[in-house]
Design a protein around this motif. Structure first.
Motif, PDB file in Angstrom:
ATOM      1  N   ASP A  82      62.766  11.326  47.515  1.00 51.90           N
ATOM      2  CA  ASP A  82      64.711  12.367  47.018  1.00 51.90           C
ATOM      3  C   ASP A  82      66.102  12.106  48.244  1.00 51.90           C
ATOM      4  O   ASP A  82      66.123  13.836  47.545  1.00 51.90           O
ATOM      5  CB  ASP A  82      64.323  12.898  45.916  1.00 51.90           C
ATOM      6  N   GLU A  83      65.926  11.574  49.649  1.00 53.13           N
ATOM      7  CA  GLU A  83      66.399  12.286  50.391  1.00 53.13           C
ATOM      8  C   GLU A  83      67.814  12.356  49.926  1.00 53.13           C
ATOM      9  O   GLU A  83      68.344  13.116  50.167  1.00 53.13           O
ATOM     10  CB  GLU A  83      66.938  10.755  51.350  1.00 53.13           C
ATOM     11  N   HIS A  84      68.543  12.013  49.162  1.00 50.93           N
ATOM     12  CA  HIS A  84      69.864  12.281  48.508  1.00 50.93           C
ATOM     13  C   HIS A  84      70.137  13.160  47.777  1.00 50.93           C
ATOM     14  O   HIS A  84      71.422  13.502  46.993  1.00 50.93           O
ATOM     15  CB  HIS A  84      70.400  10.543  48.642  1.00 50.93           C
ATOM     16  N   VAL A  85      69.288  13.749  46.562  1.00 53.03           N
ATOM     17  CA  VAL A  85      69.532  14.372  45.333  1.00 53.03           C
ATOM     18  C   VAL A  85      70.154  15.160  46.119  1.00 53.03           C
ATOM     19  O   VAL A  85      71.586  15.583  44.850  1.00 53.03           O
ATOM     20  CB  VAL A  85      68.104  14.164  45.151  1.00 53.03           C
ATOM     21  N   GLN A  86      70.229  15.862  46.971  1.00 57.84           N
ATOM     22  CA  GLN A  86      70.949  17.615  47.241  1.00 57.84           C
ATOM     23  C   GLN A  86      72.632  16.707  47.036  1.00 57.84           C
ATOM     24  O   GLN A  86      73.870  17.851  46.758  1.00 57.84           O
ATOM     25  CB  GLN A  86      70.774  17.985  47.968  1.00 57.84           C
ATOM     26  N   ILE A  87      72.790  15.720  48.176  1.00 55.51           N
ATOM     27  CA  ILE A  87      73.814  15.285  48.624  1.00 55.51           C
ATOM     28  C   ILE A  87      74.592  14.458  47.156  1.00 55.51           C
ATOM     29  O   ILE A  87      75.593  15.008  46.945  1.00 55.51           O
ATOM     30  CB  ILE A  87      73.550  14.284  49.742  1.00 55.51           C
ATOM     31  N   THR A  88      74.203  14.500  46.557  1.00 52.23           N
ATOM     32  CA  THR A  88      74.410  13.587  44.850  1.00 52.23           C
ATOM     33  C   THR A  88      74.420  14.781  44.492  1.00 52.23           C
ATOM     34  O   THR A  88      76.094  14.986  43.502  1.00 52.23           O
ATOM     35  CB  THR A  88      73.203  12.672  44.451  1.00 52.23           C
ATOM     36  N   ASP A 148      56.328  13.937  47.159  1.00 51.70           N
ATOM     37  CA  ASP A 148      55.612  15.337  46.739  1.00 51.70           C
ATOM     38  C   ASP A 148      56.729  16.287  45.683  1.00 51.70           C
ATOM     39  O   ASP A 148      57.435  16.671  46.766  1.00 51.70           O
ATOM     40  CB  ASP A 148      54.393  16.205  47.199  1.00 51.70           C
ATOM     41  N   PRO A 149      56.945  15.856  44.385  1.00 51.53           N
ATOM     42  CA  PRO A 149      58.375  16.824  43.735  1.00 51.53           C
ATOM     43  C   PRO A 149      57.873  18.261  43.882  1.00 51.53           C
ATOM     44  O   PRO A 149      58.521  19.023  43.193  1.00 51.53           O
ATOM     45  CB  PRO A 149      58.285  16.516  42.672  1.00 51.53           C
ATOM     46  N   ALA A 150      56.519  18.635  43.914  1.00 52.67           N
ATOM     47  CA  ALA A 150      56.205  20.083  44.153  1.00 52.67           C
ATOM     48  C   ALA A 150      56.904  20.784  45.517  1.00 52.67           C
ATOM     49  O   ALA A 150      55.888  22.012  46.126  1.00 52.67           O
ATOM     50  CB  ALA A 150      54.720  20.685  44.008  1.00 52.67           C
ATOM     51  N   ALA A 151      57.028  20.027  46.702  1.00 57.37           N
ATOM     52  CA  ALA A 151      56.953  20.547  48.011  1.00 57.37           C
ATOM     53  C   ALA A 151      58.413  21.203  47.611  1.00 57.37           C
ATOM     54  O   ALA A 151      59.588  21.219  47.216  1.00 57.37           O
ATOM     55  CB  ALA A 151      57.354  19.751  49.034  1.00 57.37           C
ATOM     56  N   PRO A 152      58.694  22.479  48.197  1.00 55.30           N
ATOM     57  CA  PRO A 152      59.712  23.658  48.431  1.00 55.30           C
ATOM     58  C   PRO A 152      60.265  22.544  48.977  1.00 55.30           C
ATOM     59  O   PRO A 152      60.524  21.765  49.723  1.00 55.30           O
ATOM     60  CB  PRO A 152      59.719  24.695  49.438  1.00 55.30           C
ATOM     61  N   VAL A 153      61.345  23.284  48.530  1.00 53.58           N
ATOM     62  CA  VAL A 153      63.341  22.980  48.893  1.00 53.58           C
ATOM     63  C   VAL A 153      64.024  23.064  50.233  1.00 53.58           C
ATOM     64  O   VAL A 153      63.702  24.469  50.001  1.00 53.58           O
ATOM     65  CB  VAL A 153      64.430  23.242  47.673  1.00 53.58           C
ATOM     66  N   ALA A 154      63.990  22.771  51.047  1.00 54.45           N
ATOM     67  CA  ALA A 154      64.386  22.924  52.576  1.00 54.45           C
ATOM     68  C   ALA A 154      65.700  24.640  52.480  1.00 54.45           C
ATOM     69  O   ALA A 154      65.070  25.425  52.949  1.00 54.45           O
ATOM     70  CB  ALA A 154      64.558  21.963  53.380  1.00 54.45           C
ATOM     71  N   ARG A 193      68.255  26.444  47.951  1.00 55.13           N
ATOM     72  CA  ARG A 193      69.082  25.454  46.355  1.00 55.13           C
ATOM     73  C   ARG A 193      67.854  25.060  45.045  1.00 55.13           C
ATOM     74  O   ARG A 193      67.564  24.329  45.589  1.00 55.13           O
ATOM     75  CB  ARG A 193      69.812  25.301  46.918  1.00 55.13           C
ATOM     76  N   PRO A 194      68.132  26.011  44.218  1.00 59.49           N
ATOM     77  CA  PRO A 194      67.332  25.587  43.410  1.00 59.49           C
ATOM     78  C   PRO A 194      67.295  23.707  42.510  1.00 59.49           C
ATOM     79  O   PRO A 194      68.788  24.115  42.343  1.00 59.49           O
ATOM     80  CB  PRO A 194      67.068  25.781  41.960  1.00 59.49           C
ATOM     81  N   LEU A 195      67.092  23.089  42.364  1.00 63.76           N
ATOM     82  CA  LEU A 195      68.014  21.683  41.593  1.00 63.76           C
ATOM     83  C   LEU A 195      68.016  21.951  40.136  1.00 63.76           C
ATOM     84  O   LEU A 195      67.455  22.604  39.730  1.00 63.76           O
ATOM     85  CB  LEU A 195      67.407  20.747  41.366  1.00 63.76           C
ATOM     86  N   PRO A 196      69.122  21.618  39.849  1.00 61.64           N
ATOM     87  CA  PRO A 196      69.430  20.860  38.356  1.00 61.64           C
ATOM     88  C   PRO A 196      68.485  20.288  37.721  1.00 61.64           C
ATOM     89  O   PRO A 196      67.534  19.494  38.264  1.00 61.64           O
ATOM     90  CB  PRO A 196      70.824  20.730  38.092  1.00 61.64           C
ATOM     91  N   PRO A 197      67.785  20.970  36.546  1.00 58.67           N
ATOM     92  CA  PRO A 197      67.082  20.329  35.761  1.00 58.67           C
ATOM     93  C   PRO A 197      66.955  18.803  35.394  1.00 58.67           C
ATOM     94  O   PRO A 197      66.555  17.910  35.399  1.00 58.67           O
ATOM     95  CB  PRO A 197      66.912  20.814  34.008  1.00 58.67           C
ATOM     96  N   GLU A 198      68.218  18.063  35.800  1.00 56.51           N
ATOM     97  CA  GLU A 198      68.867  16.774  35.159  1.00 56.51           C
ATOM     98  C   GLU A 198      68.671  15.618  36.667  1.00 56.51           C
ATOM     99  O   GLU A 198      68.264  14.743  36.117  1.00 56.51           O
ATOM    100  CB  GLU A 198      70.358  16.865  34.801  1.00 56.51           C
ATOM    101  N   VAL A 199      67.887  16.502  37.784  1.00 55.09           N
ATOM    102  CA  VAL A 199      67.871  15.207  38.302  1.00 55.09           C
ATOM    103  C   VAL A 199      66.190  15.896  38.777  1.00 55.09           C
ATOM    104  O   VAL A 199      65.859  15.215  40.432  1.00 55.09           O
ATOM    105  CB  VAL A 199      68.615  16.118  39.926  1.00 55.09           C
ATOM    106  N   SER A 230      61.155  18.633  52.631  1.00 57.54           N
ATOM    107  CA  SER A 230      60.292  18.662  52.133  1.00 57.54           C
ATOM    108  C   SER A 230      59.262  19.155  52.903  1.00 57.54           C
ATOM    109  O   SER A 230      58.678  19.690  53.024  1.00 57.54           O
ATOM    110  CB  SER A 230      60.401  19.011  51.286  1.00 57.54           C
ATOM    111  N   ASN A 231      59.334  17.341  54.025  1.00 60.24           N
ATOM    112  CA  ASN A 231      57.880  17.727  54.084  1.00 60.24           C
ATOM    113  C   ASN A 231      57.710  17.953  55.409  1.00 60.24           C
ATOM    114  O   ASN A 231      56.790  17.962  56.159  1.00 60.24           O
ATOM    115  CB  ASN A 231      58.257  15.529  54.212  1.00 60.24           C
ATOM    116  N   ILE A 232      58.559  18.934  55.924  1.00 62.84           N
ATOM    117  CA  ILE A 232      58.734  19.743  57.575  1.00 62.84           C
ATOM    118  C   ILE A 232      57.023  20.503  57.125  1.00 62.84           C
ATOM    119  O   ILE A 232      56.303  21.575  57.675  1.00 62.84           O
ATOM    120  CB  ILE A 232      60.128  20.217  57.534  1.00 62.84           C
ATOM    121  N   TYR A 233      57.538  21.084  55.387  1.00 62.71           N
ATOM    122  CA  TYR A 233      56.141  22.182  55.490  1.00 62.71           C
ATOM    123  C   TYR A 233      55.390  22.416  55.065  1.00 62.71           C
ATOM    124  O   TYR A 233      54.021  22.762  55.596  1.00 62.71           O
ATOM    125  CB  TYR A 233      56.462  22.912  53.790  1.00 62.71           C
TER     126      TYR A 233
END
Length: 361
Positions: free
Chosen positions: A182-188, A263-269, A272-278, A286-289
């Motif tokens: 989901d590379e684009h989710v925060q930009i969206t 892995d949606p459990a991966a930390p957000v880099a 900032r928490p994502l809104p629940p609708e996404v 997130s894969n850097i971790y």
């Protein structure tokens, strides 16, 4: 053996001012200087100057692609890792915000003269000598995202990197290249959340921007929000499918391995928490971790991290991520990539799972 480097960024890294001619990409030149240092000196540290892997994430992946396409980098490395970025990377219309135009990472040199001239005018300069006499702080104040794009038609990048791949004019290195799910989710979220799209508005945006075929393919599932739908579309179109296009071109000459980290459990880099609708979503970086032996990971995430570190280490050693005890990772060339996910790592078909037939370049 790992060598990390610094290089110039922003206005200091690429400043396409007309008086500089074709010599404008100082950040890429810094990277090549570092690679030449490695070639001259790494044997003194126990390294092999003829077995060098270059790699980076996000903007670092853009740099890695540029080095693959740069004639002056030829012979400086034998393998390349591109994490969340590819030579076919681009942003489709609307990807950054409602009404935003298409954006490419690489632009013709003459199209980038304007921002450099504007910066010079803001500094009351009409020639290069005036700019060179300015304090660095004044120059830095003129830097911005317009200087994060890279010009081609230059000494370092004579042609657009994607064209270099298509014409075979690139360093023929083994390549490992992929993205998060989901590379684009925060930009969206940043660009579209304030638009408050409902389902009808979402359908209109897709139809008006891309046509009926794309709108049908990305029709919202029951319970899926318009923000989540846009994130899915732009992640596929801007990130995952361009990586597939690049890997298919690399694979004509050397081994190439594509992946999607999921892995949606991966930390957000950026924290900032994502809104629940996404959510759930696997965000950019997130894969850097998982590649840095992070002690905060545990359980399934720790096991996936161990898997990624083993794959990456195998690739650096041999040019092939496969090894004992790891799920088999098929080479790129068709539609396949490796889905890196807790407890279920294995091949996926990117055309079937990410609509890459719609976004072929």
């Amino acid at each position: 053996m790992v060598v990390t480097i610094n290089y110039r960024l922003g206005l200091f890294g690429a400043f396409p001012y007309p008086e500089l001619g074709r010599d404008v990409e100082f950040g890429l030149q810094d990277q090549q200087a570092a690679l030449r240092w490695v070639r001259r000196n790494i044997a003194a540290f126990g390294g092999d100057p003829h077995d060098v892997t270059v790699g980076g994430e996000s903007a670092g992946a853009m740099s890695t692609c540029s080095q693959l396409a740069s004639p002056s980098a030829a012979g400086l490395f034998q393998k390349a890792i591109l994490v969340s970025g590819s030579c076919a990377m681009r942003h489709e219309p609307g990807a950054l915000a409602p009404g935003s135009g298409a954006v490419s990472t690489w632009l013709p040199l003459d199209q980038m003269h304007g921002p450099a001239m504007t910066a010079a005018a803001n500094l009351h300069c009409s020639d290069l000598k005036c700019l060179r006499d300015k304090p660095s702080g004044e120059l830095l104040a003129q830097s911005g995202p317009q200087f994060g794009l890279l010009p081609y038609g230059t000494d370092v990048l004579p042609i657009r990197p994607l064209d270099a791949l298509r014409r075979g004019l690139f360093t023929h290195a083994a390549v490992l290249n992929g993205t998060t799910h989901d590379e684009h989710v925060q930009i969206t979220v940043d660009g579209w959340q304030s638009a408050h799209l409902d389902r009808d508005g979402y359908n209109r945006v897709l139809t008006d921007t891309f046509g009926e075929r794309v709108a049908r393919r990305y029709a919202l599932a029951p319970g899926q929000s318009p923000l989540a739908g846009l994130s899915r579309l732009y992640t596929d179109a801007d990130w995952i499918c361009p990586a597939l296009t690049s890997n298919q071109l690399y694979a004509k000459d050397k081994p190439a391995f594509g992946y999607v980290f999921d892995d949606p459990a991966a930390p957000v880099a950026d924290g900032r928490p994502l809104p629940p609708e996404v959510t759930p979503a696997t965000t950019h970086a997130s894969n850097i971790y998982y590649l840095l032996d992070n002690p905060a990971l545990s359980g399934a995430e720790r096991a996936l991290s161990d898997q990624l570190i083993a794959y990456w280490a195998n690739f650096v050693r041999t040019g092939d991520p496969n090894g004992t005890g790891l799920p088999h990772w098929p080479q790129a060339g068709g539609a396949q990539a490796q889905r890196l996910t807790p407890g279920a790592t294995g091949p996926i078909d990117l055309v079937a799972s990410h609509q890459c037939d719609l976004w072929a370049q």
